[in-house]
Motif scaffolding. Sequence first.
Motif, short mmCIF file in Angstrom:
data_model
loop_
_atom_site.label_atom_id
_atom_site.label_comp_id
_atom_site.label_asym_id
_atom_site.label_seq_id
_atom_site.Cartn_x
_atom_site.Cartn_y
_atom_site.Cartn_z
N GLU A 93 -0.52 4.62 -0.41
CA GLU A 93 -1.31 5.59 0.36
C GLU A 93 -1.93 4.86 1.54
O GLU A 93 -2.66 3.88 1.37
CB GLU A 93 -2.41 6.19 -0.51
CG GLU A 93 -1.91 6.95 -1.74
CD GLU A 93 -1.40 8.33 -1.38
OE1 GLU A 93 -1.69 8.80 -0.24
OE2 GLU A 93 -0.71 8.94 -2.21
N ARG A 133 -5.69 -0.54 -1.19
CA ARG A 133 -4.74 -1.37 -1.93
C ARG A 133 -3.97 -2.27 -0.97
O ARG A 133 -3.83 -1.98 0.22
CB ARG A 133 -3.76 -0.44 -2.66
CG ARG A 133 -2.74 -1.13 -3.55
CD ARG A 133 -1.86 -0.07 -4.22
NE ARG A 133 -0.80 -0.66 -5.00
CZ ARG A 133 0.17 0.03 -5.59
NH1 ARG A 133 0.18 1.36 -5.49
NH2 ARG A 133 1.12 -0.57 -6.28
N ARG A 188 0.84 -1.20 0.00
CA ARG A 188 0.00 0.00 0.00
C ARG A 188 0.88 1.26 0.00
O ARG A 188 1.66 1.46 0.91
CB ARG A 188 -0.92 0.01 1.22
CG ARG A 188 -1.89 1.19 1.26
CD ARG A 188 -2.83 1.08 2.45
NE ARG A 188 -3.65 -0.12 2.37
CZ ARG A 188 -4.51 -0.50 3.31
NH1 ARG A 188 -4.66 0.23 4.40
NH2 ARG A 188 -5.21 -1.60 3.16
N SER A 213 -5.70 4.15 1.41
CA SER A 213 -6.29 3.44 0.27
C SER A 213 -6.68 2.03 0.68
O SER A 213 -6.39 1.58 1.80
CB SER A 213 -5.30 3.39 -0.89
OG SER A 213 -4.32 2.39 -0.67
#
Length: 280
Positions: A108, A113, A106, A111
């Motif tokens: 950010e 992700r 990840r 986020s």
Amino acid sequence: MRRRLARALALPLTLVAAGAAIPQATAAPVAADSIVVGGFPVDVSQSPYTVALSSRDRFGGTRAGQFCGGVAVGRTTVLTAAHCMDKEVLGTAPERLRDLRVIAGRTELLSDRGQEVAVRAIWVNPTYDGVTNSGDFAVLSLADPLPATSVIGMAGAGDPAYRSDTAATVYGWGDTTGSGSYAGSLHGARVRVQPDALCEQAYPGGSHGTYRAETMLCAGEVAGGRDACQGDSGGPLVAEGRLIGLVSWGAGCGWAGSPGVYTRISDVLRTLGWSAASPS
């Protein structure tokens, strides 16, 4: 965080912009929210082994609970700084922190992700000295495996990556200015491995800390400007594609004549009885 003699305790280390004014802090490890000073944005795909340690219960959700960095050296094995596991930082014994997680893949922090993986077990180096900061590392065992592509190899004793003047990069989500400017995205800073003599002179003992070459590594820029900072503690210092250090401590962030001090990975390998090959 990164423990500092002049870098604040219990806040993330960060990469500070060159020339930025940096306030004096107390002598302690730097914990989790900062970014690298004098650094640049990095997509996690460029350093997939860099992970964030997170506890929303302890640090809130503004930065996804990030408080320190870490590095994946095996699919279920993460190295971080021992001082990140201090009760002073976590507010309780680390094994009692119910939501301690590793955020991987990840860029950010906020986020969706990548993945958040629960920490199954924590081993803190029993020879860690909180006064000198010697032996500043801990091993986190994960409940679920990370992708094999997330793992970085470690540099053993005698590896040329430890030579003075070798170009290296430190990664983290810490303070980017040294004055509490925390970013939510991954950053990196380019530094150089410095001679042990430079850190021995900068940190001879007392209030400025004690540099021990057998367990520590000196890295930064002689003129200052690029460095790890608050919130970067436990994050990776990488040279020639191999892990050589973990963000540990130092005086200020990016100060001239005060390089960053890192846990020397060859000493971690020696202490754990590991080879340079990654554990499972």
